[in-house]
Design an enzyme around this catalytic site. Structure first.
Site, mmCIF file in Angstrom:
data_model
loop_
_atom_site.group_PDB
_atom_site.id
_atom_site.type_symbol
_atom_site.label_atom_id
_atom_site.label_comp_id
_atom_site.label_asym_id
_atom_site.label_seq_id
_atom_site.Cartn_x
_atom_site.Cartn_y
_atom_site.Cartn_z
ATOM 1 N N HIS A 1 -5.219 -8.815 14.680
ATOM 2 C CA HIS A 1 -4.923 -7.732 14.022
ATOM 3 C C HIS A 1 -5.644 -8.152 12.600
ATOM 4 C CE1 HIS A 1 -4.123 -4.235 11.725
ATOM 5 N NE2 HIS A 1 -3.095 -4.345 10.999
ATOM 6 N N GLU B 1 -5.964 -6.669 9.447
ATOM 7 C CA GLU B 1 -6.006 -6.110 8.080
ATOM 8 C C GLU B 1 -5.353 -7.366 7.337
ATOM 9 O OE1 GLU B 1 -2.756 -3.121 8.337
ATOM 10 O OE2 GLU B 1 -2.980 -2.639 6.131
ATOM 11 N N HIS C 1 5.759 -9.309 11.206
ATOM 12 C CA HIS C 1 6.280 -9.067 9.826
ATOM 13 C C HIS C 1 7.962 -9.025 10.496
ATOM 14 C CE1 HIS C 1 3.244 -7.834 7.307
ATOM 15 N NE2 HIS C 1 2.754 -7.047 8.310
ATOM 16 N N TYR D 1 10.175 0.896 9.238
ATOM 17 C CA TYR D 1 8.706 0.302 9.345
ATOM 18 C C TYR D 1 7.760 1.261 10.374
ATOM 19 C CZ TYR D 1 5.303 -3.160 10.701
ATOM 20 O OH TYR D 1 3.902 -3.881 11.018
ATOM 21 N N HIS E 1 -1.652 -0.584 15.135
ATOM 22 C CA HIS E 1 -1.943 0.662 14.407
ATOM 23 C C HIS E 1 -3.283 0.558 13.611
ATOM 24 C CE1 HIS E 1 -1.381 -0.522 10.014
ATOM 25 N NE2 HIS E 1 -1.225 -1.560 10.656
ATOM 26 N N ASP F 1 -3.186 -8.454 5.178
ATOM 27 C CA ASP F 1 -2.213 -9.304 5.333
ATOM 28 C C ASP F 1 -1.815 -10.219 6.378
ATOM 29 O OD1 ASP F 1 -1.838 -6.978 6.897
ATOM 30 O OD2 ASP F 1 0.192 -6.699 6.736
ATOM 31 N N HIS G 1 0.896 -1.090 0.003
ATOM 32 C CA HIS G 1 -0.007 0.020 -0.076
ATOM 33 C C HIS G 1 0.714 1.271 -0.138
ATOM 34 C CE1 HIS G 1 0.563 -0.007 4.378
ATOM 35 N NE2 HIS G 1 -0.334 -0.923 4.540
ATOM 36 N N ASP H 1 1.484 -6.066 14.609
ATOM 37 C CA ASP H 1 2.475 -5.277 13.769
ATOM 38 C C ASP H 1 3.645 -4.616 14.490
ATOM 39 O OD1 ASP H 1 1.490 -5.715 11.128
ATOM 40 O OD2 ASP H 1 0.066 -4.181 11.174
HETATM 41 FE FE1 FEO Z 1 -1.556 -3.496 9.745
HETATM 42 FE FE2 FEO Z 1 0.848 -6.181 8.695
HETATM 43 O O1 FEO Z 1 -0.889 -5.287 8.882
#
Ligand code: FEO
Length: 397
Positions: A78, A80, A225, A192, A145, A82, A24, A164
């Site tokens: 989370h 999101e 991540h 990041y 986040h 991903d 993104h 995250d």
């Molecule tokens: Fe906020 Fe890795 O997604």
């Protein structure tokens, strides 16, 4: 593929995405990983899933250990995509007893997947769920986040699944922080933070305080991540303290975009003035050569931003527009700024840069230098002087 055990009976089952170069708008130059974890206990528990494009890796990694149908609980830290990109498929296959999420997590799950039939188990901060030998403790981390974000802590193992937070976009076959190059790791962690967490710095500061007050015995911090922290936990927590409090280095960035080289000449002249200050690190960043998401990684710990753009169509040049509006969304703080740029007849760019920096409550320390068409020697001398003044101010800060 070998099983990846990160603590006794706890496995990394996520995916490595070697190919991704854009998340993104964030330039993921080293790829990334989507981390998910499997806890083998009386209640077998999956922590998070992965992006849908990597679902085969997730299912194969789980099958190395158990058949997915044996999973009892799924925790989603989370929502999101991903991390939930194959949650629907996983839920349909596994039919778990519980889908554990935060209060906001349930709302966001419903807004994403519209599945009223799932067995939601909403947990608040400090709630605990026993898996048999182990206990999961939860900590809501709203807006870190996303509103739904939370941490899951395995008390007996001192293992924090941090969603995250503390992440890095870095594909690696290695699992742990002490198995990769430390400076590359910290650079990716900084980039990041700058791109994902910077706008939420006051909340990050509070979160770090909360973690310290909880006196958790942190042995492993596993983000969603990148690599897992085990040898450098104090380093990353201290870095988050610095970044969230706006601590900066003696570092000045000259960030510019030029149309017919005049703004570039001004940039070099300003750099000439700054070069008199040996204590400062000065970087020239021509936006034609740098991705804005890389630039904000430098902004994060810089003391001053000297920003230049030629005027085009009563505004800034396109790459400067993109950079400055992106940076605006990240709400940088605790920086000096100054603006410069060439123009032909109207010359709005310098005023626009100053105005945006003022809106951001950054400290604009110069009126700004504007030059009509090609700068004469005396204009370049003014640029050198401006560089000297900035150098003096930053050195004294
Ligand atoms: Fe906020 Fe890795 O997604």
């Amino acid at each position: 593929m070998a099983k990846k055990e990160i603590a006794k009976g706890i496995y990394a089952v996520g995916a490595i995405d070697w190919d991704i170069r854009d998340m993104h708008g964030y330039s993921t130059n080293r790829g990334t990983t989507y981390n998910a974890f499997l806890i083998i206990d009386e209640k077998i528990t999956l922590i998070d899933t992965v992006k849908h494009t990597c679902r085969d890796q997730l299912f194969a990694n789980i099958r190395e250990i158990i058949e997915p149908e044996k999973i009892d609980y799924i925790v989603t830290n989370h929502i999101e995509m991903d991390h939930t990109g194959c949650l629907c498929e996983m839920m349909d296959l596994v039919k778990p007893e519980k889908l554990i999420c935060s209060t906001m997590g349930k709302k966001v799950l419903l807004d994403h997947f519209h599945r009223e039939d799932w067995p939601y188990e909403v947990v608040k901060s400090n709630a605990e769920i026993s898996l048999g030998k182990r206990t999961l403790q939860f900590l809501e981390t709203r807006m870190l986040h996303w509103p739904d974000s939370m941490f899951t802590y395995v008390k007996e193992d001192g293992l924090l699944f941090a969603s995250d937070a503390f992440g890095q976009h870095m594909a690696s076959s290695k699992l742990f922080d002490d198995e990769v190059d430390f400076s590359e790791l910290m650079y990716e962690a900084r980039k990041y933070y700058a791109n994902i967490l910077y706008p939420f710095s006051p909340l990050v500061k509070k979160l770090i305080d909360t973690i310290e007050e909880m006196n958790l015995d942190l042995k492993i911090v596993a983000p969603d991540h990148g690599v897992i922290w085990r040898s450098h936990i104090a380093d990353i927590i201290n870095a988050y303290k610095d970044w969230s409090s706006g601590k900066a280095e003696d570092k000045v960035l000259i960030i510019y975009e030029t149309m017919w080289e005049s703004t570039r000449k001004m940039a070099y002249a300003i750099n000439h003035g700054l070069a008199e200050y040996d204590n400062l690190s000065v970087s020239m960043i021509n936006l034609k050569n740098h991705h804005y998401s890389d630039v904000v990684a430098e902004v994060l710990n810089a003391k001053a931003l000297v920003i230049g753009s030629s005027t085009l169509n009563n505004g800034m040049l396109p790459s400067m527009n993109t950079f400055i509006y992106y940076m605006k969304g990240l709400k940088p703080f605790n920086k000096y700024t100054a603006a410069f740029g060439s123009f032909g007849w109207s010359g709005e760019a310098v005023g626009l840069i100053n105005s945006i920096c003022t809106d951001l409550k950054l400290e604009v320390i110069e009126d700004g230098l504007k030059n009509k068409f090609i700068p004469k020697e005396e204009v370049l001398a003014d640029c050198v002087e401006m560089g000297r003044r900035i150098g003096e101010k930053v050195s004294a800060a």
